[in-house]
Scaffold this active site. Sequence first.
Site, PDB file in Angstrom:
ATOM      1  N   GLU A   1       0.820  -1.299   0.005  1.00  0.00           N
ATOM      2  CA  GLU A   1       0.071   0.035   0.060  1.00  0.00           C
ATOM      3  C   GLU A   1       0.818   1.206  -0.114  1.00  0.00           C
ATOM      4  O   GLU A   1       0.296   2.232  -0.303  1.00  0.00           O
ATOM      5  CB  GLU A   1      -0.910   0.037   1.217  1.00  0.00           C
ATOM      6  CG  GLU A   1      -1.968  -1.010   1.393  1.00  0.00           C
ATOM      7  CD  GLU A   1      -1.472  -1.959   2.267  1.00  0.00           C
ATOM      8  OE1 GLU A   1      -2.308  -2.261   3.280  1.00  0.00           O
ATOM      9  OE2 GLU A   1      -0.148  -2.498   2.490  1.00  0.00           O
TER      10      GLU A   1
ATOM     11  N   ALA B   1      11.296 -10.942  -1.797  1.00  0.00           N
ATOM     12  CA  ALA B   1      12.041 -10.346  -0.966  1.00  0.00           C
ATOM     13  C   ALA B   1      13.147 -11.101  -0.355  1.00  0.00           C
ATOM     14  O   ALA B   1      14.520 -10.776  -0.170  1.00  0.00           O
ATOM     15  CB  ALA B   1      11.420  -9.485   0.267  1.00  0.00           C
TER      16      ALA B   1
ATOM     17  N   ASP C   1       6.703  -6.233   6.278  1.00  0.00           N
ATOM     18  CA  ASP C   1       5.072  -5.875   6.108  1.00  0.00           C
ATOM     19  C   ASP C   1       4.361  -6.602   5.465  1.00  0.00           C
ATOM     20  O   ASP C   1       3.855  -6.464   4.231  1.00  0.00           O
ATOM     21  CB  ASP C   1       4.862  -4.253   5.878  1.00  0.00           C
ATOM     22  CG  ASP C   1       3.230  -3.930   5.988  1.00  0.00           C
ATOM     23  OD1 ASP C   1       2.693  -4.822   6.540  1.00  0.00           O
ATOM     24  OD2 ASP C   1       3.058  -3.015   5.618  1.00  0.00           O
TER      25      ASP C   1
ATOM     26  N   THR D   1       2.054 -10.244   3.910  1.00  0.00           N
ATOM     27  CA  THR D   1       0.790 -10.639   4.219  1.00  0.00           C
ATOM     28  C   THR D   1       0.637 -12.004   5.135  1.00  0.00           C
ATOM     29  O   THR D   1       2.004 -12.570   5.441  1.00  0.00           O
ATOM     30  CB  THR D   1       0.364 -11.124   2.823  1.00  0.00           C
ATOM     31  OG1 THR D   1       0.987 -12.108   2.211  1.00  0.00           O
ATOM     32  CG2 THR D   1      -0.184  -9.925   2.148  1.00  0.00           C
TER      33      THR D   1
END
Length: 310
Positions: free
Chosen positions: A94, A147, A164, A166
């Site tokens: 986001e 990542a 951060d 899910t």
Amino acid sequence: MHLMKQMQAQNWLIDFRGGTRANMYRVLKTVVATRSPYQEILILDTIGFGRALFLDGIPQSSALDEHIYHEALIHPVLIAHRQPKKVFIVGGGEGASLREVLRHNTVERVVMVDIDDTLVALAREHLGEWHQGAFDDPRVELVHTDARGYLEKTNETFDSVIVDATDPLEGGPAALLFTTEFFQLAKSRLNPGGTFGMQAEATDIGVCEAHASIIKTLKQCFKSVFSYQAMVTFFGLPWGFAVASDADIAARFTPEVIAATLRERGCTNLRFYDVESHQHMFALPKYVRDAIEDPNVGMIIRDDRVLVVE
């Protein structure tokens, strides 16, 4: 009966939490409904929570209270470091975690790696209230790849690594970001005195086993580990976080140091996090503390024994 007929006539999204409970969100408008190679993406306008993001049907953040989650995740891990200049963010599609990192005037470089370029593109377009232009900050390098793979290949080191991601769903892309092997990898990319922070699953009574597993696993990898929580109304339950380091970071969490650090770094316009909120978050209920200390609750998470939540 009249109320039931009303509910049936309206558009609701139902988030089933395991087989025992569910949260309902009344939908005014579907802004985006699509699927990327990694997950189902829904951006909805809702009553009560405003615009909201759901991934694989699971609530991620809402306009009403996303600042609670993101401020809770970011500021403790950065305050735990004496002068964070280089930060690595895992996930955070986001752009709100990125927004909060950039508030700290010590930060000179941020590498954000989110595997889902579709999600980030949609966030740029539809979640402006979240990122507030953070993606275009010249301090930011945005990368779309795995990542963990990125950290394995890079020789660059960072002052803070923040996850951060899910939830670790079965077959999802995040499960290998919650294991001993990943935590050790992240630790190897930290500069001396570096700090590690992450979202660490729900801390509600009866469902805090995953959080306990994460904390137990972090304690296998870092000398100093703190568990904390914040109530996120959009999730319908308290949410757990963790901050860890091989440095003794307890002294960074005194009220005097927190207040001075926020002031010195220009983080004076936060909506949720301050000294009092910090103390509240880090004062865990006894059932969470007991779960973390109980050897029969949870597990040490490994690549060959991953954490899976429902």
